[in-house]
Write a protein that holds these residues in place. Structure first.
Motif, mmCIF file in Angstrom:
data_model
loop_
_atom_site.group_PDB
_atom_site.id
_atom_site.type_symbol
_atom_site.label_atom_id
_atom_site.label_comp_id
_atom_site.label_asym_id
_atom_site.label_seq_id
_atom_site.Cartn_x
_atom_site.Cartn_y
_atom_site.Cartn_z
ATOM 1 N N THR A 35 0.844 -1.191 0.000
ATOM 2 C CA THR A 35 0.000 0.000 0.000
ATOM 3 C C THR A 35 0.883 1.245 0.000
ATOM 4 O OG1 THR A 35 -1.583 -1.242 1.337
ATOM 5 C CG2 THR A 35 -1.921 1.125 1.176
ATOM 6 N N VAL A 36 0.703 2.091 -1.022
ATOM 7 C CA VAL A 36 1.499 3.313 -1.137
ATOM 8 C C VAL A 36 0.610 4.491 -0.734
ATOM 9 C CG1 VAL A 36 2.843 4.786 -2.684
ATOM 10 C CG2 VAL A 36 2.855 2.299 -2.993
ATOM 11 N N GLU A 40 2.651 8.860 7.412
ATOM 12 C CA GLU A 40 2.428 9.686 8.600
ATOM 13 C C GLU A 40 0.937 9.824 8.948
ATOM 14 O OE1 GLU A 40 3.175 12.686 5.178
ATOM 15 O OE2 GLU A 40 3.836 10.674 5.722
ATOM 16 N N PHE A 41 0.051 9.422 8.020
ATOM 17 C CA PHE A 41 -1.378 9.476 8.282
ATOM 18 C C PHE A 41 -1.967 8.099 8.618
ATOM 19 C CE2 PHE A 41 -0.507 13.203 5.686
ATOM 20 C CZ PHE A 41 -1.096 14.192 6.449
ATOM 21 N N VAL A 42 -1.121 7.072 8.670
ATOM 22 C CA VAL A 42 -1.564 5.719 9.018
ATOM 23 C C VAL A 42 -1.669 5.635 10.535
ATOM 24 C CG1 VAL A 42 -0.964 3.259 8.965
ATOM 25 C CG2 VAL A 42 -0.519 4.713 6.960
ATOM 26 N N LEU A 65 -5.762 -2.639 -8.305
ATOM 27 C CA LEU A 65 -5.272 -1.461 -7.584
ATOM 28 C C LEU A 65 -6.227 -0.287 -7.731
ATOM 29 C CD1 LEU A 65 -1.506 -1.386 -8.642
ATOM 30 C CD2 LEU A 65 -2.396 -1.992 -6.392
ATOM 31 N N ILE A 66 -6.278 0.550 -6.698
ATOM 32 C CA ILE A 66 -6.905 1.861 -6.774
ATOM 33 C C ILE A 66 -5.743 2.842 -6.780
ATOM 34 C CG2 ILE A 66 -8.380 3.560 -5.635
ATOM 35 C CD1 ILE A 66 -9.837 1.194 -4.310
ATOM 36 N N GLU A 67 -5.608 3.602 -7.863
ATOM 37 C CA GLU A 67 -4.499 4.533 -8.004
ATOM 38 C C GLU A 67 -5.029 5.935 -8.255
ATOM 39 O OE1 GLU A 67 -0.924 2.102 -9.961
ATOM 40 O OE2 GLU A 67 -2.717 2.145 -11.230
ATOM 41 N N PHE A 68 -4.399 6.921 -7.623
ATOM 42 C CA PHE A 68 -4.795 8.311 -7.808
ATOM 43 C C PHE A 68 -3.760 9.233 -7.186
ATOM 44 C CE2 PHE A 68 -6.658 6.900 -3.851
ATOM 45 C CZ PHE A 68 -6.515 7.970 -2.975
ATOM 46 N N GLN A 69 -3.906 10.516 -7.503
ATOM 47 C CA GLN A 69 -3.111 11.550 -6.862
ATOM 48 C C GLN A 69 -4.014 12.247 -5.861
ATOM 49 O OE1 GLN A 69 -1.828 14.053 -10.073
ATOM 50 N NE2 GLN A 69 -0.145 12.699 -10.646
ATOM 51 N N GLY A 70 -3.480 12.496 -4.678
ATOM 52 C CA GLY A 70 -4.212 13.215 -3.647
ATOM 53 C C GLY A 70 -3.292 14.213 -2.977
ATOM 54 N N ARG A 71 -3.890 15.212 -2.328
ATOM 55 C CA ARG A 71 -3.100 16.234 -1.647
ATOM 56 C C ARG A 71 -3.170 16.012 -0.142
ATOM 57 N NH1 ARG A 71 -1.451 19.814 -5.257
ATOM 58 N NH2 ARG A 71 -0.921 21.509 -3.869
ATOM 59 N N PHE A 72 -2.013 16.065 0.486
ATOM 60 C CA PHE A 72 -1.895 15.929 1.934
ATOM 61 C C PHE A 72 -1.068 17.110 2.418
ATOM 62 C CE2 PHE A 72 -2.853 11.784 0.397
ATOM 63 C CZ PHE A 72 -3.649 11.213 1.368
ATOM 64 N N GLY A 73 -1.693 17.964 3.216
ATOM 65 C CA GLY A 73 -0.981 19.149 3.684
ATOM 66 C C GLY A 73 -0.537 20.033 2.533
ATOM 67 N N VAL A 75 0.510 19.093 -0.352
ATOM 68 C CA VAL A 75 1.512 18.440 -1.201
ATOM 69 C C VAL A 75 0.848 17.293 -1.966
ATOM 70 C CG1 VAL A 75 3.694 17.155 -1.209
ATOM 71 C CG2 VAL A 75 3.340 19.003 0.441
ATOM 72 N N ALA A 76 0.993 17.302 -3.302
ATOM 73 C CA ALA A 76 0.423 16.239 -4.126
ATOM 74 C C ALA A 76 1.225 14.957 -3.949
ATOM 75 C CB ALA A 76 0.409 16.651 -5.594
ATOM 76 N N ARG A 77 0.510 13.849 -3.775
ATOM 77 C CA ARG A 77 1.149 12.535 -3.602
ATOM 78 C C ARG A 77 0.472 11.537 -4.535
ATOM 79 N NH1 ARG A 77 2.998 11.650 2.118
ATOM 80 N NH2 ARG A 77 3.666 13.680 2.789
ATOM 81 N N GLN A 78 1.255 10.577 -5.012
ATOM 82 C CA GLN A 78 0.714 9.472 -5.804
ATOM 83 C C GLN A 78 0.398 8.332 -4.848
ATOM 84 O OE1 GLN A 78 0.039 9.481 -9.151
ATOM 85 N NE2 GLN A 78 -0.843 7.457 -8.897
ATOM 86 N N LEU A 79 -0.849 7.834 -4.863
ATOM 87 C CA LEU A 79 -1.268 6.763 -3.975
ATOM 88 C C LEU A 79 -1.625 5.525 -4.778
ATOM 89 C CD1 LEU A 79 -2.051 9.587 -2.536
ATOM 90 C CD2 LEU A 79 -3.252 8.110 -0.980
ATOM 91 N N SER A 80 -1.389 4.369 -4.170
ATOM 92 C CA SER A 80 -1.721 3.091 -4.782
ATOM 93 C C SER A 80 -2.187 2.152 -3.670
ATOM 94 C CB SER A 80 -0.498 2.512 -5.491
ATOM 95 O OG SER A 80 -0.797 1.247 -6.032
ATOM 96 N N VAL A 81 -3.421 1.688 -3.789
ATOM 97 C CA VAL A 81 -4.026 0.844 -2.766
ATOM 98 C C VAL A 81 -4.470 -0.472 -3.399
ATOM 99 C CG1 VAL A 81 -5.966 0.637 -1.158
ATOM 100 C CG2 VAL A 81 -4.838 2.851 -1.457
ATOM 101 N N PRO A 82 -3.961 -1.609 -2.943
ATOM 102 C CA PRO A 82 -4.463 -2.888 -3.456
ATOM 103 C C PRO A 82 -5.942 -3.045 -3.101
ATOM 104 C CG PRO A 82 -2.389 -3.200 -2.274
ATOM 105 C CD PRO A 82 -2.845 -1.798 -1.999
ATOM 106 N N VAL A 83 -6.753 -3.420 -4.060
ATOM 107 C CA VAL A 83 -8.188 -3.588 -3.831
ATOM 108 C C VAL A 83 -8.438 -4.545 -2.670
ATOM 109 C CG1 VAL A 83 -10.301 -4.541 -4.857
ATOM 110 C CG2 VAL A 83 -8.886 -2.951 -6.164
ATOM 111 N N GLY A 84 -7.621 -5.568 -2.535
ATOM 112 C CA GLY A 84 -7.791 -6.537 -1.459
ATOM 113 C C GLY A 84 -7.616 -5.956 -0.069
ATOM 114 N N GLN A 85 -7.000 -4.778 0.048
ATOM 115 C CA GLN A 85 -6.766 -4.154 1.346
ATOM 116 C C GLN A 85 -7.861 -3.169 1.741
ATOM 117 O OE1 GLN A 85 -4.396 -6.634 1.988
ATOM 118 N NE2 GLN A 85 -4.066 -5.059 3.534
#
Length: 143
Positions: A35-36, A40-42, A65-73, A75-85
């Motif tokens: 999981t990407v 610090e938010f986990v 996978l669920i993949e997207f860009q999101g902003r945290f504080g 700052v843009a980040r690339q996220l990748s979440v396995p569907v199984g998780q």
């Protein structure tokens, strides 16, 4: 021959339902080594993410996978979440959605998290979505 999982199809359907009805779709994720997300938010091995159209860029809810860009504080980040998780998808506004069991392929010994994120027990249920005014969230667990 094993049938493919219905989970990614259900995730896409509930995401679309939320967006079509003006709700904000959130996913609860059990974080593992694949999981990407911003670590610090986990909290307790889990993270809740807003995957609404206003909060994401280049969102792709694929079968694996669920993949997207999101902003945290800011700052843009690339996220990748396995569907199984993904342990749940629900509307922030009323809690309507669906909960899922996390697959057996993620044993707690396989999870490698920073020390502050690894303190939680991976057998704990996902965080409960916020309770709407006037009622209890309507989540359905499927196996």
């Amino acid at each position: 021959m094993e049938l493919p999982s219905t989970k990614p199809y259900l995730l896409r359907a509930i995401w679309e339902w939320c967006c079509d009805n003006g709700f904000t779709p959130y996913i609860a994720v059990q974080v593992d080594a694949r999981t990407v997300v911003p670590r610090e938010f986990v909290k307790d091995g889990q993270i809740v993410l807003n995957i609404g159209q206003d909060a994401t860029n280049k969102l792709n809810i694929g079968n694996d996978l669920i993949e997207f860009q999101g902003r945290f504080g800011g700052v843009a980040r690339q996220l990748s979440v396995p569907v199984g998780q993904v342990s749940a998808i629900y509307s922030r506004e009323n809690g309507a959605g669906m909960a899922f069991e996390i697959g057996e392929e993620t044993a707690s010994s396989d999870i490698e998290l920073p020390d502050d994120a690894a303190e939680g027990d991976s057998d704990e249920p996902p965080p409960e979505p916020p309770r709407p005014e006037g009622g209890r969230p309507k989540l359905q667990r499927i196996k």
